[in-house]
Design a protein around this motif. Structure first.
Motif, PDB file in Angstrom:
ATOM      1  N   GLY A  76       5.250  -1.982   8.314  1.00 49.98           N
ATOM      2  CA  GLY A  76       4.134  -1.269   7.720  1.00 49.98           C
ATOM      3  C   GLY A  76       4.496  -0.541   6.440  1.00 49.98           C
ATOM      4  O   GLY A  76       3.691  -0.462   5.503  1.00 49.98           O
ATOM      5  N   GLU A  77       5.711  -0.006   6.363  1.00 49.40           N
ATOM      6  CA  GLU A  77       6.147   0.710   5.163  1.00 49.40           C
ATOM      7  C   GLU A  77       6.080  -0.203   3.935  1.00 49.40           C
ATOM      8  O   GLU A  77       5.752   0.236   2.830  1.00 49.40           O
ATOM      9  CB  GLU A  77       7.568   1.245   5.347  1.00 49.40           C
ATOM     10  CG  GLU A  77       8.053   2.165   4.233  1.00 49.40           C
ATOM     11  CD  GLU A  77       7.207   3.428   4.107  1.00 49.40           C
ATOM     12  OE1 GLU A  77       6.984   3.865   2.956  1.00 49.40           O
ATOM     13  OE2 GLU A  77       6.771   3.974   5.143  1.00 49.40           O
ATOM     14  N   GLY A  78       6.399  -1.483   4.144  1.00 51.13           N
ATOM     15  CA  GLY A  78       6.370  -2.437   3.033  1.00 51.13           C
ATOM     16  C   GLY A  78       4.972  -2.867   2.636  1.00 51.13           C
ATOM     17  O   GLY A  78       4.808  -3.617   1.664  1.00 51.13           O
ATOM     18  N   GLY A  79       3.960  -2.403   3.368  1.00 51.08           N
ATOM     19  CA  GLY A  79       2.581  -2.756   3.051  1.00 51.08           C
ATOM     20  C   GLY A  79       1.742  -1.583   2.598  1.00 51.08           C
ATOM     21  O   GLY A  79       0.522  -1.723   2.429  1.00 51.08           O
ATOM     22  N   VAL A  80       2.362  -0.429   2.385  1.00 49.95           N
ATOM     23  CA  VAL A  80       1.596   0.771   2.029  1.00 49.95           C
ATOM     24  C   VAL A  80       0.871   0.602   0.696  1.00 49.95           C
ATOM     25  O   VAL A  80      -0.297   0.988   0.547  1.00 49.95           O
ATOM     26  CB  VAL A  80       2.517   2.010   2.001  1.00 49.95           C
ATOM     27  CG1 VAL A  80       1.810   3.195   1.356  1.00 49.95           C
ATOM     28  CG2 VAL A  80       2.949   2.370   3.427  1.00 49.95           C
ATOM     29  N   ALA A  81       1.544   0.029  -0.301  1.00 50.27           N
ATOM     30  CA  ALA A  81       0.895  -0.172  -1.603  1.00 50.27           C
ATOM     31  C   ALA A  81      -0.331  -1.068  -1.456  1.00 50.27           C
ATOM     32  O   ALA A  81      -1.383  -0.806  -2.063  1.00 50.27           O
ATOM     33  CB  ALA A  81       1.885  -0.778  -2.600  1.00 50.27           C
ATOM     34  N   LEU A  82      -0.219  -2.117  -0.662  1.00 52.27           N
ATOM     35  CA  LEU A  82      -1.363  -2.998  -0.407  1.00 52.27           C
ATOM     36  C   LEU A  82      -2.467  -2.246   0.326  1.00 52.27           C
ATOM     37  O   LEU A  82      -3.652  -2.366  -0.021  1.00 52.27           O
ATOM     38  CB  LEU A  82      -0.914  -4.207   0.421  1.00 52.27           C
ATOM     39  CG  LEU A  82      -2.014  -5.180   0.854  1.00 52.27           C
ATOM     40  CD1 LEU A  82      -2.697  -5.806  -0.354  1.00 52.27           C
ATOM     41  CD2 LEU A  82      -1.441  -6.262   1.759  1.00 52.27           C
ATOM     42  N   ALA A  83      -2.084  -1.457   1.324  1.00 54.46           N
ATOM     43  CA  ALA A  83      -3.078  -0.694   2.085  1.00 54.46           C
ATOM     44  C   ALA A  83      -3.848   0.259   1.181  1.00 54.46           C
ATOM     45  O   ALA A  83      -5.069   0.429   1.322  1.00 54.46           O
ATOM     46  CB  ALA A  83      -2.393   0.074   3.211  1.00 54.46           C
TER      47      ALA A  83
END
Length: 559
Positions: A417-424
């Motif tokens: 999830g940390e690697g998807g924060v910018a996308l989120a």
């Protein structure tokens, strides 16, 4: 000399994860105890009749992708990682995914539970049989076949023409040898001889109905409308004529309840139904999506293959029948896949090649155009691979910036999830903006106009060619008043055209529709194009060759 670190496989990562008891996941999702039917410690069925009668108001984020290549895009991985990232940001989020079919799992594609640290668990159980839903659908489908053949054997009161039976048996496995078979041989006591064949279970109309029905009553009513063939006088015969819709619905009673599981990071996930997107409509069940919408503020779901297949059908079929709109669309792309669309062979993808990346951007550009045509804004998820060079990544980011396309570099395989924060964060900003979603055609339009709309607006083709067989089908469809239905295109996933070798963004091509099959229960017309098969075959080197089990019952080689 530094020893090279070998990354863990998806299965190894999944096996090391610590799962929460399914009761904890249900509680986190707001599911009351009386609605939870556990299948062991980490899986459960959800009895939706025992859920609070809240409105399904959760916002829907659809994850789709560019045209798939052997290099990989990671759509399911991004779906899971995005949901975990949204949860990290304090948003009540649920995932709604399709169930894996054993055909791709044992064949070429592999599992469908995400990858790396963005997976749904228990990974091996979900990929192998899960809670038995697909087997139940197989059984219901083949029970209908048995009942049809028994009707012929017992006197054929409906005067069904054995030469015009369109219903096929199914199997949840790629088995090309079963595409065309002869049954009923051996004499009068063995049944009525006729030609038959098998489709893969996920191409069955029962599967499509299962994923579009909103209740048990709706399930039964849809099954009753299935056309199984024609009489000697060429009149359609339906399941209701046989009077077995109740029995078939009964076989699906337990399977129809959505399945609750969890991600590695504990985000609740409903995995239910699994139609292929290149043959059927490619979306998880409507009942699971609506259940998630009633429980969560944001529902992250995906549709099979690229936006020209799963996303198009999500918009034109599922959202239309479900009465909701996608609030945002995530379009997954990778450097590796863009290089393949730019002309680089799979064996030469490791080296930096910015020119090939930019040549492949035409494929991404067309998918962006397609999503915008539905009145929804996309955000590109640039799914990072370890072999991607900074120059290649920067070229894609700059192209999106220049063309005013939202984009986020995504690294959920390695960082969850940390690697998807910018996308989120990009997705959340989109969710706060209004959109003008609308299907691309009206169901009242002619079949040729509806197909033409998809070919021109979604594929970028010049037009449609209907074979003599398709024109004959169309005449029959119009005579029976079945033409006022959405279209489900059965087309190769590898190209916008019906030729899998035309990658990138081909232009000036026509799509050939060779056959049109009415699926009245599902509520759409299937248009078979090119050489698409409803029963795939296994590749030369199936994934099954790498699979095994150890003495303690642990899976080996499952991704």
């Amino acid at each position: 000399m530094t020893e090279k670190v070998v990354p863990l496989t998806d299965l190894e990562i999944a096996s090391k994860a610590t799962m929460k008891a399914i009761w904890e996941i249900a509680e986190k999702a707001g599911i009351p105890e009386e609605a939870v039917e556990p299948y062991g410690r980490f899986k459960a069925k959800i009895d939706v009749s025992k859920l609070p009668r809240d409105s399904a108001n959760g916002k829907v984020v659809l994850v789709t992708a560019i045209s798939p290549t052997p290099a990989g895009e990671g759509k399911s991985t991004v779906t899971v990682g995005l949901a975990d990232a949204l949860s990290k940001l304090g948003k009540k989020t649920m995932i709604a995914l399709r169930e894996p079919s054993l055909g791709p799992v044992m064949g070429m594609k592999g599992g469908a539970t995400g990858g790396g640290y963005a997976q749904v668990l228990p990974m091996e159980e979900i990929n192998l049989h899960f809670n038995g839903d697909i087997h139940a659908i197989t059984t219901a489908n083949n029970a209908l076949s048995a009942l049809i053949d028994n009707h012929l054997h017992q006197g054929n009161a409906l005067q069904i023409d054995p030469r015009r039976i369109t219903w096929k048996r199914v199997l949840d496995m790629n088995d090309r040898a079963l595409r065309n078979i002869t049954i009923g041989l051996g004499g009068p006591t063995q049944g009525v001889p006729r030609q038959d064949g098998f489709d893969i279970t996920v191409a069955s109309e029962i599967m499509a109905i299962f994923c579009l029905a909103i209740s048990l009553d709706d399930l039964k009513e849809r099954i009753s409308r299935i056309v199984i063939g024609y009489t000697y006088s060429k009149e359609a015969v339906t399941v209701s004529d046989l009077g077995v819709q109740g029995a078939l619905a009964l076989l699906l009673k337990e399977a129809f309840k959505p399945n609750l599981v969890q991600t590695i990071e504990g985000t609740p996930a409903l995995i239910h139904g699994g139609p292929f997107a290149n043959i059927a409509h490619g979306c998880n069940s409507l009942i699971a999506t609506n259940t998630a919408r009633s429980l969560a503020d944001i529902v992250v779901t995906e549709a099979g293959f690229g936006s020209d297949l799963g996303a198009e059908k999500f918009m034109n079929i599922k959202a239309r029948q479900g009465g909701f709109a996608p609030n945002a669309v995530v379009l997954v792309a990778t450097v590796r896949a863009l290089k393949m669309h730019g002309g680089v062979p799979k064996g030469k993808l490791a080296g930096e090649n910015v020119e090939a990346v930019m040549n492949g951007m035409e494929n991404l550009a067309k998918h962006i155009e397609t999503i915008l045509a539905f009145g929804v804004k996309p955000v590109v998820a640039l799914n990072r691979f370890i072999t991607d060079s900074p120059a290649e990544l920067e070229a894609i980011m700059e192209w999106c910036k220049t063309n005013k396309v939202r984009i986020a570099l995504t690294d959920v395989w390695e960082h969850g999830g940390e690697g998807g924060v910018a996308l989120a964060q990009e997705v959340l900003s989109l969710l706060n903006e209004p959109n003008n979603f609308a299907p691309l055609y009206r169901v009242e339009q002619s079949v040729s106009d509806k197909v033409g709309s998809i070919v021109q607006k979604v594929y970028g083709g010049s037009g449609v060619v209907f074979t003599d067989q398709a024109l004959k089908n169309l005449q029959e469809i119009e005579k029976n008043g079945w033409d006022m239905l959405p279209i489900c295109m059965a087309k190769t996933q590898y190209s916008f055209s019906d030729n899998p070798k035309l990658i990138g963004r081909p232009e000036g091509f026509a799509i050939t529709v060779r056959e049109i099959i009415p699926k009245l229960g599902a509520g759409f017309l299937v248009c078979l194009t090119g050489d698409i098969m409803t029963m795939p075959g296994l590749p030369k080197t199936p994934a099954a060759l790498n699979m095994d089990i150890d003495s303690e019952g642990n899976a080996i080689g499952l991704m």
